[in-house]
Design an enzyme around this catalytic site. Structure first.
Site, PDB file in Angstrom:
ATOM      1  N   GLU A 173       0.811  -1.233   0.000  1.00  0.00           N
ATOM      2  CA  GLU A 173       0.000   0.000   0.000  1.00  0.00           C
ATOM      3  C   GLU A 173       0.840   1.278   0.000  1.00  0.00           C
ATOM      4  O   GLU A 173       0.628   2.193   0.794  1.00  0.00           O
ATOM      5  CB  GLU A 173      -0.958  -0.035   1.196  1.00  0.00           C
ATOM      6  N   ASN A 228       2.173  -5.229  -3.035  1.00  0.00           N
ATOM      7  CA  ASN A 228       0.790  -5.566  -2.693  1.00  0.00           C
ATOM      8  C   ASN A 228      -0.025  -4.296  -2.435  1.00  0.00           C
ATOM      9  O   ASN A 228       0.456  -3.364  -1.772  1.00  0.00           O
ATOM     10  CB  ASN A 228       0.805  -6.446  -1.427  1.00  0.00           C
ATOM     11  N   HIS A 256     -10.311  -6.702  -1.801  1.00  0.00           N
ATOM     12  CA  HIS A 256     -11.326  -6.465  -0.754  1.00  0.00           C
ATOM     13  C   HIS A 256     -12.493  -5.750  -1.432  1.00  0.00           C
ATOM     14  O   HIS A 256     -12.419  -4.544  -1.695  1.00  0.00           O
ATOM     15  CB  HIS A 256     -10.770  -5.584   0.373  1.00  0.00           C
ATOM     16  N   GLU A 276      -5.848 -11.082  -0.720  1.00  0.00           N
ATOM     17  CA  GLU A 276      -6.637 -10.865   0.500  1.00  0.00           C
ATOM     18  C   GLU A 276      -8.143 -10.849   0.219  1.00  0.00           C
ATOM     19  O   GLU A 276      -8.896 -10.098   0.804  1.00  0.00           O
ATOM     20  CB  GLU A 276      -6.228  -9.546   1.169  1.00  0.00           C
ATOM     21  N   ASP A 313     -11.991 -10.844  -0.058  1.00  0.00           N
ATOM     22  CA  ASP A 313     -13.244 -11.055   0.650  1.00  0.00           C
ATOM     23  C   ASP A 313     -14.309 -10.195  -0.044  1.00  0.00           C
ATOM     24  O   ASP A 313     -13.988  -9.195  -0.674  1.00  0.00           O
ATOM     25  CB  ASP A 313     -13.169 -10.760   2.149  1.00  0.00           C
TER      26      ASP A 313
HETATM   27  O1  G3I Z   1      -2.879  -6.637  19.195  1.00  0.00           O
HETATM   28  C1  G3I Z   1      -3.832  -5.698  19.751  1.00  0.00           C
HETATM   29  C2  G3I Z   1      -4.314  -6.185  21.098  1.00  0.00           C
HETATM   30  O2  G3I Z   1      -3.224  -6.200  22.021  1.00  0.00           O
HETATM   31  C3  G3I Z   1      -5.418  -5.251  21.605  1.00  0.00           C
HETATM   32  O3  G3I Z   1      -5.926  -5.741  22.825  1.00  0.00           O
HETATM   33  C4  G3I Z   1      -6.535  -5.198  20.539  1.00  0.00           C
HETATM   34  C5  G3I Z   1      -7.678  -4.279  20.944  1.00  0.00           C
HETATM   35  O4  G3I Z   1      -7.257  -2.954  20.750  1.00  0.00           O
HETATM   36  O5  G3I Z   1      -5.992  -4.696  19.304  1.00  0.00           O
HETATM   37  C6  G3I Z   1      -5.007  -5.593  18.798  1.00  0.00           C
HETATM   38  O6  G3I Z   1      -4.516  -5.067  17.586  1.00  0.00           O
HETATM   39  C7  G3I Z   1      -5.432  -5.174  16.510  1.00  0.00           C
HETATM   40  C8  G3I Z   1      -4.776  -6.016  15.407  1.00  0.00           C
HETATM   41  O7  G3I Z   1      -5.568  -6.041  14.204  1.00  0.00           O
HETATM   42  C9  G3I Z   1      -4.650  -7.459  15.896  1.00  0.00           C
HETATM   43  O8  G3I Z   1      -3.395  -7.914  15.480  1.00  0.00           O
HETATM   44  C10 G3I Z   1      -5.697  -3.771  15.977  1.00  0.00           C
HETATM   45  O9  G3I Z   1      -6.470  -3.083  16.957  1.00  0.00           O
HETATM   46  C11 G3I Z   1      -6.484  -3.854  14.678  1.00  0.00           C
HETATM   47  O10 G3I Z   1      -6.596  -2.566  14.095  1.00  0.00           O
HETATM   48  C12 G3I Z   1      -5.739  -4.717  13.687  1.00  0.00           C
HETATM   49  O11 G3I Z   1      -6.535  -4.825  12.507  1.00  0.00           O
HETATM   50  C13 G3I Z   1      -5.854  -5.414  11.405  1.00  0.00           C
HETATM   51  C14 G3I Z   1      -5.768  -4.367  10.295  1.00  0.00           C
HETATM   52  O12 G3I Z   1      -5.120  -4.950   9.146  1.00  0.00           O
HETATM   53  C15 G3I Z   1      -4.961  -3.177  10.749  1.00  0.00           C
HETATM   54  O13 G3I Z   1      -4.950  -2.229   9.691  1.00  0.00           O
HETATM   55  C16 G3I Z   1      -6.686  -6.586  10.894  1.00  0.00           C
HETATM   56  O14 G3I Z   1      -6.675  -7.632  11.872  1.00  0.00           O
HETATM   57  C17 G3I Z   1      -6.101  -7.119   9.601  1.00  0.00           C
HETATM   58  O15 G3I Z   1      -6.996  -8.068   9.021  1.00  0.00           O
HETATM   59  C18 G3I Z   1      -5.927  -5.997   8.588  1.00  0.00           C
HETATM   60  O16 G3I Z   1      -5.273  -6.532   7.483  1.00  0.00           O
HETATM   61  C19 G3I Z   1      -4.953  -5.600   6.440  1.00  0.00           C
HETATM   62  C20 G3I Z   1      -3.725  -6.107   5.754  1.00  0.00           C
HETATM   63  O17 G3I Z   1      -2.680  -6.259   6.691  1.00  0.00           O
HETATM   64  C21 G3I Z   1      -3.341  -5.187   4.608  1.00  0.00           C
HETATM   65  N1  G3I Z   1      -4.447  -5.066   3.672  1.00  0.00           N
HETATM   66  C22 G3I Z   1      -5.683  -4.580   4.303  1.00  0.00           C
HETATM   67  C23 G3I Z   1      -6.091  -5.528   5.410  1.00  0.00           C
HETATM   68  C24 G3I Z   1      -7.389  -5.066   6.024  1.00  0.00           C
HETATM   69  O18 G3I Z   1      -7.206  -3.834   6.635  1.00  0.00           O
END
Ligand code: G3I
Length: 364
Positions: A168, A209, A245, A274, A276
């Site tokens: 990105e 990507n 997505h 990715e 969905d």
């Molecule tokens: O690890 C913390 C945890 O300690 C905490 O308790 C919890 C609640 O705040 O948050 C946890 O972190 C979360 C993390 O996922 C889990 O590993 C973040 O808040 C949350 O924002 C994060 O979301 C991820 C997102 O990327 C972040 O931008 C999604 O799971 C993940 O599916 C998503 O994946 C991205 C790809 O990497 C890139 N392409 C887009 C895709 C969707 O956004």
């Protein structure tokens, strides 16, 4: 050629033809009567010589339903991307400390089950650890980035076959995204990242990507020019990842087909990384059917292009999808429901894979 050799050759040829016809009738009979019960997405993908996979959720190995999660994953998929555990905040939590423990669990599961590992991601602007959030000089940040890439790629050398090297880097308007990397280092961070990744593991496939680059638009045009110039400069980039997505409206399929072709014509490998298809939270049967048609169409177009190496979903069960937390009013984006039941999309994809296999066996 004497008569007896000719008749022998003719005999062998007709036996071969009979054998092929017999095999095809078995296969056609099986497929036609929807005899796909014995097949999985993985078994069909492997017969086609492609990868179908998913993003593995955090800590799946300790989930209450972890055994079901792992059972379905190894049955249906032959490639895996850790959803979060290879990102900077997880794997490089402090300036002088790396933590590979969680990423290792994803890699271990994949390798134990004969899956390819797709690493995600070496350079991104999200999920960065707090220690990065400070003033850096260009030289300092280049050193930080080089060390991170060489340490992480080096650690998984031979285990992670594909890396999302840069994720990105382009804005939706079709310009360089103003990230910490771009603002402090300049656009050269992109080529340096690929060069360092190649140095750390010469055998890994290195890709760029991004999302919303599936069809031809200002963003995908910028990405096309970017990767074209990287290739022309001899930067070691091997492929492009299209995140896919998308929602219930689908995409312009002709534009998607043409977009894949132009990237393939650069000599690049192509990955759906990715996928969905989000649908309204209060989904109806019509929504699920439309979702199935969208998944099937994307697979059909991908399977037409030999440069497409893999098609991965961002998860596989709606239970752990990122979608409901990020898109208000949307949910049910994946191919298994919350109870791991296959949805219409699963069966639609299977039919497309089976049809392609039948065509392949017929020599089409
Ligand atoms: O690890 C913390 C945890 O300690 C905490 O308790 C919890 C609640 O705040 O948050 C946890 O972190 C979360 C993390 O996922 C889990 O590993 C973040 O808040 C949350 O924002 C994060 O979301 C991820 C997102 O990327 C972040 O931008 C999604 O799971 C993940 O599916 C998503 O994946 C991205 C790809 O990497 C890139 N392409 C887009 C895709 C969707 O956004």
């Amino acid at each position: 050629m004497e008569l007896n050799k000719l008749s022998l050759k003719m005999g062998v040829k007709s036996v071969k033809k009979l054998l092929v016809a017999f095999l095809l009738s078995l296969l056609t009979l099986g497929l036609a009567s929807n005899g796909l019960e014995g097949e999985t997405l993985r078994s069909l993908a492997e017969k086609l010589g492609i990868y179908v996979g998913f993003a593995s959720i955090n800590n799946f190995w300790v989930l209450a339903d972890g055994s079901t999660y792992m059972e379905v994953a190894k049955r249906e998929f032959n490639i895996l991307t850790p959803e979060n555990h290879m990102k900077w905040d997880s794997i490089h939590p402090e300036r002088d400390r790396y933590d590979f423990s969680k990423a290792e669990r994803h890699v271990k599961f994949a390798l134990e089950n004969g899956m390819v590992v797709h690493g995600h991601t070496l350079v991104w602007h999200n999920q960065l650890p707090p220690w990065l959030n400070k003033e850096w000089t260009k030289e300092e940040l280049l050193q930080v980035l080089e060390e991170h890439i060489k340490t992480v790629v080096g650690y998984f050398k031979g285990k992670v076959k594909i890396w999302d090297v840069v994720n990105e880097a382009v804005s939706d308007a079709g310009r360089y995204r103003e990230t910490i990397w771009y603002k402090v280092i300049g656009p050269e961070y992109i080529e340096k990242a690929f060069i360092w990744a190649r140095e750390a593991d010469p055998d890994a496939t290195l890709i760029y990507n991004d999302y919303n680059i599936e069809t031809i638009n200002p963003k995908s045009n910028f990405v096309y020019q970017l990767v074209k110039e990287l290739k022309e400069k001899g930067v070691p980039i091997d492929g492009v990842g299209f995140q896919m997505h998308i929602d219930i409206n689908g995409i312009n399929y002709e534009s998607f087909r043409n977009n894949l072709k132009r990237f393939a014509d650069l000599g690049l490998k192509l990955y759906i990384t990715e996928m969905d298809v989000r649908i309204p939270k209060n989904a109806t049967q019509e929504h699920l059917q439309k979702q199935a048609e969208i998944y099937a169409k994307i697979f059909e177009i991908c399977l037409e292009n030999p440069a497409v190496e893999a098609i991965q979903f961002w998860g596989f069960t709606d239970k752990y999808s990122w979608v409901p937390g990020f898109f208000t009013g949307y949910d049910h984006a994946l191919i298994f429901d919350r109870d791991y039941n296959p949805k219409p999309a699963y069966f639609a994809i299977k039919q497309v894979l089976a049809k392609k296999l039948e065509e392949k066996l017929k020599g089409k």
